[in-house]
Design a protein around this motif. Sequence first.
Motif, PDB file in Angstrom:
ATOM      1  N   ASN A  73      24.783  19.559 -40.234  1.00 34.62           N
ATOM      2  CA  ASN A  73      24.797  18.109 -40.419  1.00 34.62           C
ATOM      3  C   ASN A  73      25.335  17.382 -39.185  1.00 34.62           C
ATOM      4  N   SER A  74      26.003  18.109 -38.311  1.00 32.65           N
ATOM      5  CA  SER A  74      26.494  17.516 -37.060  1.00 32.65           C
ATOM      6  C   SER A  74      25.368  17.233 -36.073  1.00 32.65           C
ATOM      7  N   GLY A  75      24.200  17.818 -36.325  1.00 31.79           N
ATOM      8  CA  GLY A  75      23.094  17.686 -35.381  1.00 31.79           C
ATOM      9  C   GLY A  75      23.179  18.660 -34.227  1.00 31.79           C
ATOM     10  N   ILE A  76      24.228  19.469 -34.189  1.00 31.89           N
ATOM     11  CA  ILE A  76      24.368  20.475 -33.136  1.00 31.89           C
ATOM     12  C   ILE A  76      23.488  21.670 -33.494  1.00 31.89           C
ATOM     13  N   THR A  77      22.570  22.006 -32.604  1.00 31.11           N
ATOM     14  CA  THR A  77      21.645  23.103 -32.879  1.00 31.11           C
ATOM     15  C   THR A  77      22.314  24.453 -32.638  1.00 31.11           C
ATOM     16  N   GLN A  78      21.647  25.492 -33.105  1.00 30.13           N
ATOM     17  CA  GLN A  78      22.167  26.843 -32.894  1.00 30.13           C
ATOM     18  C   GLN A  78      22.221  27.177 -31.403  1.00 30.13           C
ATOM     19  N   SER A  79      21.231  26.735 -30.643  1.00 27.34           N
ATOM     20  CA  SER A  79      21.248  27.021 -29.206  1.00 27.34           C
ATOM     21  C   SER A  79      22.365  26.260 -28.511  1.00 27.34           C
ATOM     22  N   GLU A  80      22.623  25.014 -28.925  1.00 21.57           N
ATOM     23  CA  GLU A  80      23.738  24.253 -28.356  1.00 21.57           C
ATOM     24  C   GLU A  80      25.068  24.903 -28.716  1.00 21.57           C
ATOM     25  N   ALA A  81      25.175  25.418 -29.927  1.00 22.74           N
ATOM     26  CA  ALA A  81      26.409  26.066 -30.357  1.00 22.74           C
ATOM     27  C   ALA A  81      26.747  27.247 -29.445  1.00 22.74           C
ATOM     28  N   LYS A  82      25.750  28.029 -29.099  1.00 25.20           N
ATOM     29  CA  LYS A  82      25.976  29.156 -28.184  1.00 25.20           C
ATOM     30  C   LYS A  82      26.426  28.659 -26.817  1.00 25.20           C
ATOM     31  N   GLN A  83      25.828  27.558 -26.381  1.00 25.99           N
ATOM     32  CA  GLN A  83      26.185  26.979 -25.095  1.00 25.99           C
ATOM     33  C   GLN A  83      27.636  26.491 -25.092  1.00 25.99           C
ATOM     34  N   TYR A  84      28.047  25.861 -26.199  1.00 25.86           N
ATOM     35  CA  TYR A  84      29.403  25.314 -26.296  1.00 25.86           C
ATOM     36  C   TYR A  84      30.455  26.353 -26.672  1.00 25.86           C
ATOM     37  N   GLY A  85      30.003  27.487 -27.187  1.00 27.18           N
ATOM     38  CA  GLY A  85      30.953  28.494 -27.660  1.00 27.18           C
ATOM     39  C   GLY A  85      31.569  28.152 -28.999  1.00 27.18           C
ATOM     40  N   ILE A  86      30.768  27.484 -29.864  1.00 24.41           N
ATOM     41  CA  ILE A  86      31.237  27.151 -31.205  1.00 24.41           C
ATOM     42  C   ILE A  86      30.279  27.757 -32.223  1.00 24.41           C
ATOM     43  N   TYR A  87      30.495  27.449 -33.502  1.00 23.00           N
ATOM     44  CA  TYR A  87      29.717  28.075 -34.570  1.00 23.00           C
ATOM     45  C   TYR A  87      29.219  27.003 -35.530  1.00 23.00           C
ATOM     46  N   VAL A  88      27.924  27.065 -35.851  1.00 23.75           N
ATOM     47  CA  VAL A  88      27.295  26.068 -36.714  1.00 23.75           C
ATOM     48  C   VAL A  88      26.706  26.748 -37.946  1.00 23.75           C
ATOM     49  N   MET A  89      27.220  26.377 -39.126  1.00 20.86           N
ATOM     50  CA  MET A  89      26.667  26.889 -40.371  1.00 20.86           C
ATOM     51  C   MET A  89      25.401  26.110 -40.712  1.00 20.86           C
ATOM     52  N   PRO A  90      24.275  26.779 -40.922  1.00 19.65           N
ATOM     53  CA  PRO A  90      23.044  26.066 -41.283  1.00 19.65           C
ATOM     54  C   PRO A  90      23.096  25.590 -42.734  1.00 19.65           C
ATOM     55  N   MET A  91      22.711  24.339 -42.960  1.00 21.03           N
ATOM     56  CA  MET A  91      22.691  23.819 -44.328  1.00 21.03           C
ATOM     57  C   MET A  91      21.426  24.299 -45.049  1.00 21.03           C
ATOM     58  N   PRO A  92      21.570  24.693 -46.314  1.00 18.12           N
ATOM     59  CA  PRO A  92      20.412  25.174 -47.073  1.00 18.12           C
ATOM     60  C   PRO A  92      19.649  24.031 -47.748  1.00 18.12           C
ATOM     61  N   PHE A  93      18.342  24.205 -47.847  1.00 20.90           N
ATOM     62  CA  PHE A  93      17.458  23.288 -48.561  1.00 20.90           C
ATOM     63  C   PHE A  93      16.551  24.106 -49.471  1.00 20.90           C
ATOM     64  N   TYR A  94      16.172  23.501 -50.589  1.00 19.72           N
ATOM     65  CA  TYR A  94      15.158  24.113 -51.447  1.00 19.72           C
ATOM     66  C   TYR A  94      13.934  23.211 -51.429  1.00 19.72           C
ATOM     67  N   ILE A  95      12.841  23.752 -50.911  1.00 18.54           N
ATOM     68  CA  ILE A  95      11.598  22.997 -50.794  1.00 18.54           C
ATOM     69  C   ILE A  95      10.564  23.680 -51.677  1.00 18.54           C
ATOM     70  N   ASN A  96      10.168  22.954 -52.732  1.00 14.60           N
ATOM     71  CA  ASN A  96       9.283  23.547 -53.754  1.00 14.60           C
ATOM     72  C   ASN A  96       9.864  24.872 -54.227  1.00 14.60           C
ATOM     73  N   ASP A  97      11.182  24.865 -54.443  1.00 13.37           N
ATOM     74  CA  ASP A  97      11.948  26.001 -54.993  1.00 13.37           C
ATOM     75  C   ASP A  97      12.104  27.182 -54.037  1.00 13.37           C
ATOM     76  N   GLU A  98      11.701  27.014 -52.789  1.00  8.53           N
ATOM     77  CA  GLU A  98      11.898  28.063 -51.780  1.00  8.53           C
ATOM     78  C   GLU A  98      13.055  27.667 -50.865  1.00  8.53           C
ATOM     79  N   LYS A  99      13.946  28.605 -50.604  1.00 10.16           N
ATOM     80  CA  LYS A  99      15.131  28.299 -49.807  1.00 10.16           C
ATOM     81  C   LYS A  99      14.834  28.352 -48.311  1.00 10.16           C
ATOM     82  N   PHE A 100      15.349  27.348 -47.600  1.00  8.92           N
ATOM     83  CA  PHE A 100      15.253  27.285 -46.141  1.00  8.92           C
ATOM     84  C   PHE A 100      16.625  26.956 -45.570  1.00  8.92           C
TER      85      PHE A 100
END
Length: 290
Positions: free
Chosen positions: A11-38
């Motif tokens: 939700n911070s808008g920080i991508t996984q690639s940016e997180a690696k660049q910054y040396g931090i960790y980003v938990m991906p938020m889950p979504f259910y789209i037509n009952d499939e998890k993303f």
Amino acid sequence: MSKIAIVTDSNSGITQSEAKQYGIYVMPMPFYINDEKFLEDIDLTQDQFYEKLTDGAKILTSAPVVTDFTDLWDRLLKDYDEIIHIPMSSGLSSTCSTAMMLAQDYEGKVFVVDNQRISVTMRQSVMDAMMLAEAGKSAKEIHDILMENKMDSSIYIMLDTLYYLKKGGRITPAAAALGTLLKLKPVLQIQGEKLDAFAKARTVKQAKSIMIKQIIDDCRDRFGSEKGENIHISMAYTHDLEAAEAFRKEVQEVFPDHEIVMNPLSLSVSCHIGPGALAVTATKAIPLSS
């Protein structure tokens, strides 16, 4: 000096690639789209999300499960002494309350910051945490500074359509129909916990003017500087980068000395407001001497 891991979520808008660049960790938020998890930015891109959204897919936001937090924290504490975890606002998701509850079992090693921010303002909290950690602050000191400054931020968002608010049950069908008939462009605000109504505009141009004026007023009246000294001016948008870039030029003219960061709006908010939204924010800078 403690070795501190900084954790946030997508939700911070920080991508996984940016997180690696910054040396931090980003938990991906889950979504259910037509009952499939993303998972945001793992197997769900911005373009894929909006394609599914505009095709009428059933999209449900969700919060990470308990083990998403504990597995990550346990792994990090093998290499770090302490953790600062910055989730999205407690007023917008249960993610924060879950993290705070779980942190109680970590004997003062995990500090959860409920500073009630989202998107680019939440991103700024992460940047501030990094700055404070590099300056030698402890995790508790970082937590306390971020909490002390948590209300020093404003977000104003113009919606291009009322359809998604109606679909999510956040306004009545009658109100949505009237707003659509009148071609209203509602401006929403986040001041602390909640996403609330702020103003109604008849045109995009008027909505932009309302938002810019309010940012100027907030800089002067809330943060002590009409010209924006020691204030971060940032922007966010949903899906329409061309419109966002045009708006950024207008904001840049008002704040010519600022480097204006602009990122796509968090998908957790985007699914409720739809494409074509524009947002501008002001966040008071945290002095390093804090």
